[in-house]
Design a protein around this motif. Structure first.
Motif, PDB file in Angstrom:
ATOM      1  N   ILE A  49       0.845  -1.182   0.000  1.00  0.00           N
ATOM      2  CA  ILE A  49       0.000   0.000   0.000  1.00  0.00           C
ATOM      3  C   ILE A  49       0.889   1.244   0.000  1.00  0.00           C
ATOM      4  O   ILE A  49       1.549   1.543   0.986  1.00  0.00           O
ATOM      5  N   ASN A  50       0.905   1.952  -1.121  1.00  0.00           N
ATOM      6  CA  ASN A  50       1.668   3.191  -1.196  1.00  0.00           C
ATOM      7  C   ASN A  50       0.823   4.361  -0.729  1.00  0.00           C
ATOM      8  O   ASN A  50      -0.383   4.396  -0.972  1.00  0.00           O
ATOM      9  N   ILE A  51       1.456   5.309  -0.081  1.00  0.00           N
ATOM     10  CA  ILE A  51       0.797   6.527   0.372  1.00  0.00           C
ATOM     11  C   ILE A  51       1.320   7.696  -0.443  1.00  0.00           C
ATOM     12  O   ILE A  51       2.522   7.979  -0.448  1.00  0.00           O
ATOM     13  N   ASP A  52       0.424   8.362  -1.164  1.00  0.00           N
ATOM     14  CA  ASP A  52       0.758   9.573  -1.907  1.00  0.00           C
ATOM     15  C   ASP A  52       0.134  10.776  -1.204  1.00  0.00           C
ATOM     16  O   ASP A  52      -0.961  10.668  -0.633  1.00  0.00           O
ATOM     17  N   LEU A  53       0.810  11.908  -1.261  1.00  0.00           N
ATOM     18  CA  LEU A  53       0.335  13.128  -0.625  1.00  0.00           C
ATOM     19  C   LEU A  53       0.273  14.241  -1.654  1.00  0.00           C
ATOM     20  O   LEU A  53       1.209  14.446  -2.422  1.00  0.00           O
ATOM     21  N   ALA A  54      -0.847  14.964  -1.664  1.00  0.00           N
ATOM     22  CA  ALA A  54      -0.997  16.138  -2.524  1.00  0.00           C
ATOM     23  C   ALA A  54      -1.263  17.349  -1.636  1.00  0.00           C
ATOM     24  O   ALA A  54      -2.235  17.365  -0.874  1.00  0.00           O
ATOM     25  N   THR A  55      -0.409  18.341  -1.727  1.00  0.00           N
ATOM     26  CA  THR A  55      -0.543  19.521  -0.882  1.00  0.00           C
ATOM     27  C   THR A  55       0.234  20.672  -1.505  1.00  0.00           C
ATOM     28  O   THR A  55       1.006  20.485  -2.444  1.00  0.00           O
ATOM     29  N   SER A  56       0.037  21.850  -0.984  1.00  0.00           N
ATOM     30  CA  SER A  56       0.845  22.994  -1.397  1.00  0.00           C
ATOM     31  C   SER A  56       2.178  22.956  -0.653  1.00  0.00           C
ATOM     32  O   SER A  56       2.329  22.261   0.358  1.00  0.00           O
ATOM     33  N   LEU A  57       3.121  23.693  -1.165  1.00  0.00           N
ATOM     34  CA  LEU A  57       4.439  23.722  -0.551  1.00  0.00           C
ATOM     35  C   LEU A  57       4.523  24.905   0.404  1.00  0.00           C
ATOM     36  O   LEU A  57       4.278  26.046   0.007  1.00  0.00           O
ATOM     37  N   PRO A  58       4.870  24.674   1.664  1.00  0.00           N
ATOM     38  CA  PRO A  58       5.041  25.803   2.582  1.00  0.00           C
ATOM     39  C   PRO A  58       6.305  26.576   2.250  1.00  0.00           C
ATOM     40  O   PRO A  58       7.039  26.226   1.324  1.00  0.00           O
ATOM     41  N   LEU A  86      -9.500  13.679   1.843  1.00  0.00           N
ATOM     42  CA  LEU A  86      -9.298  15.129   1.820  1.00  0.00           C
ATOM     43  C   LEU A  86      -9.609  15.651   3.215  1.00  0.00           C
ATOM     44  O   LEU A  86     -10.662  15.336   3.785  1.00  0.00           O
ATOM     45  N   PHE A  87      -8.694  16.440   3.757  1.00  0.00           N
ATOM     46  CA  PHE A  87      -8.861  16.917   5.126  1.00  0.00           C
ATOM     47  C   PHE A  87      -9.401  18.341   5.127  1.00  0.00           C
ATOM     48  O   PHE A  87      -8.873  19.239   4.469  1.00  0.00           O
ATOM     49  N   ASP A  88     -10.490  18.499   5.892  1.00  0.00           N
ATOM     50  CA  ASP A  88     -11.223  19.753   5.962  1.00  0.00           C
ATOM     51  C   ASP A  88     -11.826  19.871   7.364  1.00  0.00           C
ATOM     52  O   ASP A  88     -12.256  18.856   7.939  1.00  0.00           O
ATOM     53  N   PRO A  89     -11.872  21.086   7.948  1.00  0.00           N
ATOM     54  CA  PRO A  89     -12.413  21.239   9.308  1.00  0.00           C
ATOM     55  C   PRO A  89     -13.856  20.761   9.464  1.00  0.00           C
ATOM     56  O   PRO A  89     -14.287  20.452  10.580  1.00  0.00           O
ATOM     57  N   ASN A  90     -14.611  20.670   8.373  1.00  0.00           N
ATOM     58  CA  ASN A  90     -16.003  20.231   8.457  1.00  0.00           C
ATOM     59  C   ASN A  90     -16.182  18.736   8.206  1.00  0.00           C
ATOM     60  O   ASN A  90     -17.307  18.249   8.122  1.00  0.00           O
ATOM     61  N   THR A 142      -3.248   4.769  -1.556  1.00  0.00           N
ATOM     62  CA  THR A 142      -3.995   5.771  -0.799  1.00  0.00           C
ATOM     63  C   THR A 142      -3.491   7.161  -1.158  1.00  0.00           C
ATOM     64  O   THR A 142      -2.287   7.401  -1.222  1.00  0.00           O
ATOM     65  N   LEU A 143      -4.427   8.075  -1.388  1.00  0.00           N
ATOM     66  CA  LEU A 143      -4.095   9.473  -1.679  1.00  0.00           C
ATOM     67  C   LEU A 143      -4.630  10.354  -0.564  1.00  0.00           C
ATOM     68  O   LEU A 143      -5.799  10.248  -0.175  1.00  0.00           O
ATOM     69  N   ILE A 144      -3.766  11.231  -0.042  1.00  0.00           N
ATOM     70  CA  ILE A 144      -4.139  12.177   1.006  1.00  0.00           C
ATOM     71  C   ILE A 144      -3.990  13.585   0.441  1.00  0.00           C
ATOM     72  O   ILE A 144      -2.956  13.916  -0.143  1.00  0.00           O
ATOM     73  N   LEU A 145      -5.025  14.404   0.605  1.00  0.00           N
ATOM     74  CA  LEU A 145      -4.980  15.795   0.142  1.00  0.00           C
ATOM     75  C   LEU A 145      -5.047  16.724   1.349  1.00  0.00           C
ATOM     76  O   LEU A 145      -5.990  16.647   2.159  1.00  0.00           O
ATOM     77  N   ILE A 146      -4.052  17.592   1.464  1.00  0.00           N
ATOM     78  CA  ILE A 146      -3.976  18.580   2.538  1.00  0.00           C
ATOM     79  C   ILE A 146      -4.011  19.967   1.903  1.00  0.00           C
ATOM     80  O   ILE A 146      -3.207  20.281   1.021  1.00  0.00           O
ATOM     81  N   GLY A 147      -4.926  20.791   2.354  1.00  0.00           N
ATOM     82  CA  GLY A 147      -5.058  22.126   1.785  1.00  0.00           C
ATOM     83  C   GLY A 147      -3.982  23.083   2.268  1.00  0.00           C
ATOM     84  O   GLY A 147      -3.271  22.815   3.239  1.00  0.00           O
ATOM     85  N   PRO A 148      -3.842  24.239   1.596  1.00  0.00           N
ATOM     86  CA  PRO A 148      -2.891  25.270   2.022  1.00  0.00           C
ATOM     87  C   PRO A 148      -3.457  26.051   3.204  1.00  0.00           C
ATOM     88  O   PRO A 148      -4.485  25.657   3.779  1.00  0.00           O
TER      89      PRO A 148
END
Length: 337
Positions: free
Chosen positions: A129-138, A231-235, A270-276
């Motif tokens: 199981i590979n974990i990929d991450l999609a996010t903006s760069l700090p 996708l991670f979101d406060p709601n 698995t794909l994880i999306l983290i917002g900016p």
């Protein structure tokens, strides 16, 4: 045992009696920082996930010659024993200590064997199981720290996104070749330290819409590589609740003996999306939802991480770490093919 990165490990080189060369930063680290000598044994790994032991046979001004160690009995490369403890500063004065420890090690064999089956199952799952991450760069200093930690955790691919709220993040035009080279050096050094034999890939920044098109275009992609997308979101729902839901679905599927190869619960990557900063907009979340609904071959979960607001790099490290440890165990009997 000290570890060094090399572009490609080939058993052919060892079978033919040939040597491999360490140069550049790897050579300088071995010679000037660690001051290793001819005859010392090291471990080398490459970007293909291979690793093995090697002997230093020559140290020059700009290159170090090494010879891969070959198991003559089965023509395979000798790999480091993960259960061994090696004194990195005195790897050739350990024979007496090792002989004294043999009896203790033999007494522990039965206990170790009892644990091997469970460990092998979990290791096999984590390898599949590979974990990929999609996010903006700090900003760059925090980006380097994030890249280091994501490599240690074992993230396979890092996709950098340009979303509606990522205006303060570096764009594709601002990432120079020097910065990308530095990221690569950080990944190599982190892989050496963490004994991760796979180098994390960094995909340069691209617009959010383009990312969705590249990954989920139903006209060109027969089956999504991702069985689960978060996708991670406060709601969103609390992550533990989602994990429990997935576990119940897996148990139900096993009880019903479902063998449908197209079932969404068949585990793939698995794909994880983290917002900016500011998160994903409602429009962006809806775009992803509509894209996944149209394909109908992935499970999308909107989740949240507690009640506090985290920096994007903190959220990225926290989520991937949790998935690396906890998510894998949900699929012990339902690995991807």
């Amino acid at each position: 045992m000290r570890r060094f990165f090399i572009n490609n490990i080939s058993i052919v080189n060892s079978l033919n009696g040939g040597t491999l060369l360490l140069s550049g930063q790897q050579h300088n680290h071995l010679k000037k920082s660690l001051r290793l000598k001819v005859g010392n044994i090291i471990e080398v790994f490459d970007s293909n996930g291979q690793n093995c032991q090697a002997t230093i046979i020559g140290i020059g001004k700009s290159e170090t010659k090494i010879k891969l160690q070959l198991d003559i009995n089965n023509n395979s490369l000798i790999k480091e024993n993960k259960n061994s403890i090696v004194n990195e500063n005195n790897s050739f004065d350990n024979n007496n200590n090792n002989n004294n420890n043999n009896n203790n090690n033999n007494n522990n064999n039965n206990n170790n064997n009892n644990n091997n089956n469970n460990n092998n199952i979990e290791d096999e799952i984590m390898d599949t199981i590979n974990i990929d991450l999609a996010t903006s760069l700090p900003k760059m200093q925090r980006a380097e720290w994030m890249i280091e930690k994501l490599t240690e955790i074992g993230v396979k691919n890092l996709f950098l996104l340009e979303s509606e709220h990522s205006k303060s993040s570096p764009s594709s035009g601002s990432l120079t070749s020097n910065k990308l080279d530095r990221f690569e050096r950080i990944i190599i050094e982190s892989s050496k330290q963490s004994k991760n034999n796979h180098l994390m890939n960094i995909i340069p920044p691209q617009p959010y819409k383009q990312f969705l098109k590249d990954k989920f275009n139903s006209d060109t992609i027969k089956q999504s590589k991702y069985s689960h997308i978060f996708l991670f979101d406060p709601n969103g729902k609390p992550l533990p609740s989602i994990f429990n839901e997935i576990k119940e679905n897996q148990q139900q599927q096993q009880n019903e003996n479902q063998n449908d190869e197209n079932n969404n619960n068949k585990v793939r990557d698995t794909l994880i999306l983290i917002g900016p900063e500011g998160g994903f907009t409602k429009n962006e979340i809806n775009q992803l939802q509509q894209t996944i609904d149209k394909r109908n071959d992935s499970n999308l979960f909107i989740s949240k991480l507690g009640n506090t607001i985290l920096r994007m790099e903190t959220a990225a490290i926290l989520t991937t770490g949790m998935f690396s440890i906890g998510f894998q165990s949900l699929f012990k009997n339902n690995k991807k093919k």
